[in-house]
Design an enzyme around this catalytic site. Structure first.
Site, PDB file in Angstrom:
ATOM      1  N   GLU A 439       0.835  -1.223   0.000  1.00  0.00           N
ATOM      2  CA  GLU A 439       0.000   0.000   0.000  1.00  0.00           C
ATOM      3  C   GLU A 439       0.864   1.266   0.000  1.00  0.00           C
ATOM      4  OE1 GLU A 439      -2.840   0.569  -0.884  1.00  0.00           O
ATOM      5  OE2 GLU A 439      -3.279  -1.562  -0.939  1.00  0.00           O
TER       6      GLU A 439
HETATM    7  C1  LIG Z   1       2.657  -9.808   0.061  1.00  0.00           C
HETATM    8  C2  LIG Z   1       2.480  -8.663  -0.893  1.00  0.00           C
HETATM    9  C3  LIG Z   1       1.193  -8.304  -1.280  1.00  0.00           C
HETATM   10  C4  LIG Z   1       1.015  -7.249  -2.191  1.00  0.00           C
HETATM   11  N1  LIG Z   1      -0.255  -6.963  -2.647  1.00  0.00           N
HETATM   12  C5  LIG Z   1      -0.394  -6.085  -3.687  1.00  0.00           C
HETATM   13  C6  LIG Z   1      -1.664  -5.922  -4.345  1.00  0.00           C
HETATM   14  O1  LIG Z   1      -2.665  -6.519  -3.967  1.00  0.00           O
HETATM   15  N2  LIG Z   1      -1.721  -5.080  -5.411  1.00  0.00           N
HETATM   16  C7  LIG Z   1      -0.641  -4.399  -5.879  1.00  0.00           C
HETATM   17  O2  LIG Z   1      -0.765  -3.662  -6.849  1.00  0.00           O
HETATM   18  N3  LIG Z   1       0.577  -4.541  -5.281  1.00  0.00           N
HETATM   19  C8  LIG Z   1       0.723  -5.363  -4.212  1.00  0.00           C
HETATM   20  N4  LIG Z   1       1.942  -5.531  -3.614  1.00  0.00           N
HETATM   21  C9  LIG Z   1       3.085  -4.760  -4.106  1.00  0.00           C
HETATM   22  C10 LIG Z   1       3.499  -3.670  -3.129  1.00  0.00           C
HETATM   23  O3  LIG Z   1       2.526  -2.662  -3.081  1.00  0.00           O
HETATM   24  C11 LIG Z   1       4.899  -3.175  -3.557  1.00  0.00           C
HETATM   25  O4  LIG Z   1       5.806  -4.218  -3.234  1.00  0.00           O
HETATM   26  C12 LIG Z   1       5.287  -1.877  -2.903  1.00  0.00           C
HETATM   27  O5  LIG Z   1       4.491  -0.814  -3.385  1.00  0.00           O
HETATM   28  C13 LIG Z   1       6.771  -1.520  -3.119  1.00  0.00           C
HETATM   29  O6  LIG Z   1       7.144  -1.651  -4.450  1.00  0.00           O
HETATM   30  P1  LIG Z   1       8.448  -2.509  -4.832  1.00  0.00           P
HETATM   31  O7  LIG Z   1       8.311  -3.833  -4.169  1.00  0.00           O
HETATM   32  O8  LIG Z   1       8.624  -2.487  -6.285  1.00  0.00           O
HETATM   33  O9  LIG Z   1       9.632  -1.754  -4.117  1.00  0.00           O
HETATM   34  P2  LIG Z   1      10.483  -0.535  -4.761  1.00  0.00           P
HETATM   35  O10 LIG Z   1       9.547   0.476  -5.331  1.00  0.00           O
HETATM   36  O11 LIG Z   1      11.533  -1.089  -5.632  1.00  0.00           O
HETATM   37  O12 LIG Z   1      11.148   0.069  -3.462  1.00  0.00           O
HETATM   38  C14 LIG Z   1      12.356  -0.436  -2.863  1.00  0.00           C
HETATM   39  C15 LIG Z   1      12.799   0.545  -1.783  1.00  0.00           C
HETATM   40  O13 LIG Z   1      13.103   1.817  -2.382  1.00  0.00           O
HETATM   41  C16 LIG Z   1      12.307   2.845  -1.802  1.00  0.00           C
HETATM   42  N5  LIG Z   1      11.928   3.798  -2.847  1.00  0.00           N
HETATM   43  C17 LIG Z   1      11.432   3.517  -4.070  1.00  0.00           C
HETATM   44  N6  LIG Z   1      11.173   4.660  -4.741  1.00  0.00           N
HETATM   45  C18 LIG Z   1      11.493   5.680  -3.923  1.00  0.00           C
HETATM   46  C19 LIG Z   1      11.442   7.106  -4.037  1.00  0.00           C
HETATM   47  N7  LIG Z   1      10.966   7.714  -5.115  1.00  0.00           N
HETATM   48  N8  LIG Z   1      11.867   7.841  -2.971  1.00  0.00           N
HETATM   49  C20 LIG Z   1      12.321   7.245  -1.860  1.00  0.00           C
HETATM   50  N9  LIG Z   1      12.392   5.906  -1.700  1.00  0.00           N
HETATM   51  C21 LIG Z   1      11.978   5.127  -2.709  1.00  0.00           C
HETATM   52  C22 LIG Z   1      11.107   2.152  -1.187  1.00  0.00           C
HETATM   53  O14 LIG Z   1      10.551   2.890  -0.092  1.00  0.00           O
HETATM   54  C23 LIG Z   1      11.720   0.826  -0.738  1.00  0.00           C
HETATM   55  O15 LIG Z   1      12.311   0.972   0.522  1.00  0.00           O
HETATM   56  C24 LIG Z   1       2.137  -6.544  -2.679  1.00  0.00           C
HETATM   57  C25 LIG Z   1       3.423  -6.903  -2.255  1.00  0.00           C
HETATM   58  C26 LIG Z   1       3.599  -7.957  -1.395  1.00  0.00           C
HETATM   59  C27 LIG Z   1       5.003  -8.366  -1.027  1.00  0.00           C
END
Ligand SMILES: Cc1cc2nc3c(=O)[nH]c(=O)nc-3n(C[C@H](O)[C@H](O)[C@H](O)COP(=O)(O)OP(=O)(O)OC[C@H]3O[C@@H](n4cnc5c(N)ncnc54)[C@H](O)[C@@H]3O)c2cc1C
Length: 592
Positions: A439
């Site tokens: 989220e």
């Molecule tokens: C169990 C599970 C259930 C999920 N359910 C859903 C779902 O139902 N629907 C859905 O759409 N998604 C879902 N997700 C996805 C989830 O919302 C994302 O994993 C999350 O938004 C983070 O994206 P990412 O994993 O690509 O991390 P990244 O975006 O790669 O982030 C990695 C790190 O970098 C930081 N970061 C990234 N960009 C920036 C920035 N601009 N400034 C500062 N820091 C930054 C982040 O805070 C984090 O610490 C789910 C994930 C999991 C693991």
């Protein structure tokens, strides 16, 4: 021990910290009275404790099974969902014209906390369905509402929320899933989504996916994203289930926690494109999705509260039973229950105080949403809406950080047994971890708070919030009860630290935005600590004034102020003075 709904604590937080009673007295909720709220919350708590909590461990050990594109949930889960549906729990806040009960968000907030306390992995699915109901009701065409809303509200079908793709996580604007106009008013969706909660399951026959995708002529970034409703089964003219749509789950993830919740990779368009229906306008999908996400963000904050409450209950029960060492207060011929050791008491009180502060913050956010939706005049509704927007990132991130801290302390209180799975403390620790990530990660929430929410109305919204906190501090100082110890002083200092950090950050947004971004996460913590501390004090004061037994509330407010809110000064310095050390620290991050 299993989870027991803490109805007395929840009732006090609703009435006194979040000021539900005055809202009811002002007529904000029409005919709904305190007795109605208490009855619904008690029934939701019974469902959480009796139906969901016993299934939580089974979900953890069984996980989900994936075969031929189908997901089987853990034994007993499908039956529990049937009971959920029959109980009408999706409908609490849903609009009455679509079968909902139209009750306030704050009532649902208390219920949501308890469902998640009992089993986050289970409650995740219905939570997203409720968020989907909000989005469809707010942005869908009449035809889409007629076709789908009743069945989502009744729970006959469930919804999903689909943003994430391999290259598009926090950066939603990078998504590549495509939508082509089909010429008949519908669209053909092709692409892949990852990490989709309850993307496939055996709870309901039809699953209604809410999918972000990009039209061929869309502008780049988030301004070129549209929202589509993509059902697993298309509907016949009479509303019954028709052919299977061109969308399927490709796999489910193996993960650290919430094993019972299927997290799916979804594929759209193996056979030319899944049929999707536009929700809202073309290229306006982000604002529609924000309706869904804001609802889900508060709910994830409440997940944090629920898990933290469950961990605290477990740790308290264990600390009363487990005997080790001697203490001055216990007969020296016998070993003492560990709850009598000051360090264990400190851990337990930290768990309790953080949990109750997070609860107060989340309920206050829910009430601000209610004022924004139901306030008597347009000005009040718009200010309350802005206040809710300010509080939502804090509610999500502060509460889920609290869940991570509290579940970790829960293991510590159990000692070695906490590390062993059979106590359940380890599962809570694992289950809590994701709440700070999905989220919108907590880092993204902090950036949202600083860059979008502080500037609202030229800083007037955050200033109004600060003045509300100052008002609580003044009431506390006037009360002068020695039982509060240093509470008034510590909270006054915390609020003034928050005020100075706020002014500094707003100034940096135009001068040196990188510095504001570097301070965002400690600032959000400072915001949570000052707001949570004041709300706990407000709760204790209000209970005292009404002649209720306020001993526990007062002790919790005092502990929070003296042991947690006192960190506010350090957080202010971290925000204001620490930014240069973050931005200029390349040398420390260079790989040797
Ligand atoms: C169990 C599970 C259930 C999920 N359910 C859903 C779902 O139902 N629907 C859905 O759409 N998604 C879902 N997700 C996805 C989830 O919302 C994302 O994993 C999350 O938004 C983070 O994206 P990412 O994993 O690509 O991390 P990244 O975006 O790669 O982030 C990695 C790190 O970098 C930081 N970061 C990234 N960009 C920036 C920035 N601009 N400034 C500062 N820091 C930054 C982040 O805070 C984090 O610490 C789910 C994930 C999991 C693991």
């Amino acid at each position: 021990m299993t989870y027991r709904a803490p109805l007395a604590d929840i009732g006090s937080a609703l009435k006194h910290a979040a000021a539900l009673r005055p809202a009811i007295e002002q007529g904000l909720f029409g005919e709904v009275g305190i007795d109605d709220v208490e009855a619904i919350v008690a029934e939701a708590g019974r469902f959480a404790g009796e139906v969901l909590a016993p299934l939580n461990r089974i979900g953890d050990t069984f996980g989900t099974r994936f075969e031929d594109g189908n997901v089987t949930t853990a034994p007993g889960w499908k039956e529990a969902y049937r009971a959920w549906r029959l109980g009408g729990w999706n409908a609490v806040t849903a609009p009455p014209e679509w079968g909902g009960q139209g009750l306030p968000q704050i009532v649902n907030a208390a219920c949501t906390e308890m469902w998640h306390a009992a089993s986050v992995a289970f409650a995740n699915g219905p939570m997203l369905t409720m968020a989907a109901i909000d989005a469809l009701n707010a942005h869908g065409s009449e035809a889409l509402k007629r076709a789908y809303l009743n069945k989502l509200v009744s729970g006959e079908w469930m919804g999903t929320m689909q943003l994430t793709e391999p290259q598009a996580g926090s950066d939603v604007g990078a998504l590549r899933t495509r939508a082509e106009r089909a010429g008949d008013g519908s669209y053909r969706i092709t692409g892949q989504k990852i990490f989709i909660t309850f993307g496939e399951h055996d709870f309901t026959e039809n699953i209604i996916h809410f999918v972000l995708a990009r039209l061929p002529d869309a502008p780049p970034g988030t301004r070129g994203i549209s929202l589509f409703l993509v059902p697993k089964f298309l509907l016949q003219a009479d509303g019954s289930l028709g052919p299977r749509n061109d969308v399927r789950a490709h796999s489910v993830e193996h993960k650290l926690g919430i094993h019972g919740s299927p997290t799916c990779t979804m594929v759209f368009g193996d056979a030319g494109g899944a049929t999707g229906f536009l929700v809202g306008e073309e290229n306006a999908g982000m604002s529609c999705m924000f309706t869904m996400m804001n609802r889900a963000r508060l709910a994830v904050g409440l997940q944090g509260v629920g898990i933290a409450e469950c961990a605290t209950q477990k740790a308290l029960a264990y600390a009363r039973e487990r005997r080790q060492g001697r203490t001055a207060s216990i007969d020296p011929s016998q070993s003492a229950p560990i709850i009598s050791h000051p360090d264990v008491r400190r851990m337990l009180l930290t768990m309790r105080a953080l949990t109750q502060a997070a609860r107060a913050v989340c309920y206050a956010t829910a009430l601000a949403i209610d004022h924004g939706e139901r306030g008597s005049d347009e000005k009040m509704r718009s200010q309350s809406h802005a206040h809710a927007s300010l509080l939502t990132p804090m509610a999500k991130a502060f509460s889920t950080d609290v869940a991570n801290e509290v579940t970790s302390l829960g293991i510590q209180v159990h000692g070695g047994m906490g590390y062993i799975e059979e106590t359940g403390a380890a599962q809570l620790f694992r289950d809590a971890r994701i709440a700070a990530i999905y989220e919108g990660t907590n880092g993204i929430q902090a950036i949202d708070l600083v860059t979008r929410k502080l500037p609202l109305d030229d800083g007037a919204i955050v200033n109004a919030h600060l003045n509300e906190l100052r008002g609580i501090v003044r009431m506390l100082a006037a009360d002068n009860d020695p039982g509060f110890g240093w509470t008034a002083v510590r909270l006054r200092d915390a609020v003034e630290s928050l005020a100075r950090a706020t002014t500094w950050l707003i100034g940096q947004l135009s001068k040196q935005p990188e510095a504001a971004l570097a301070g965002a996460t400690p600032y959000l913590r400072l915001f949570g600590v000052a707001s949570g501390g004041c709300l706990l004090a407000k709760q204790a004061l209000s209970m005292k004034r009404l002649g209720e037994d306020a001993a526990a509330a007062l002790a919790t407010a005092r502990f929070f102020a003296e042991q947690v809110a006192i960190t506010a000064g350090g957080l202010e310095h971290t925000v204001v003075e620490g930014a240069a050390g973050v931005i200029g620290a390349d040398a420390a991050l260079t790989v040797a």
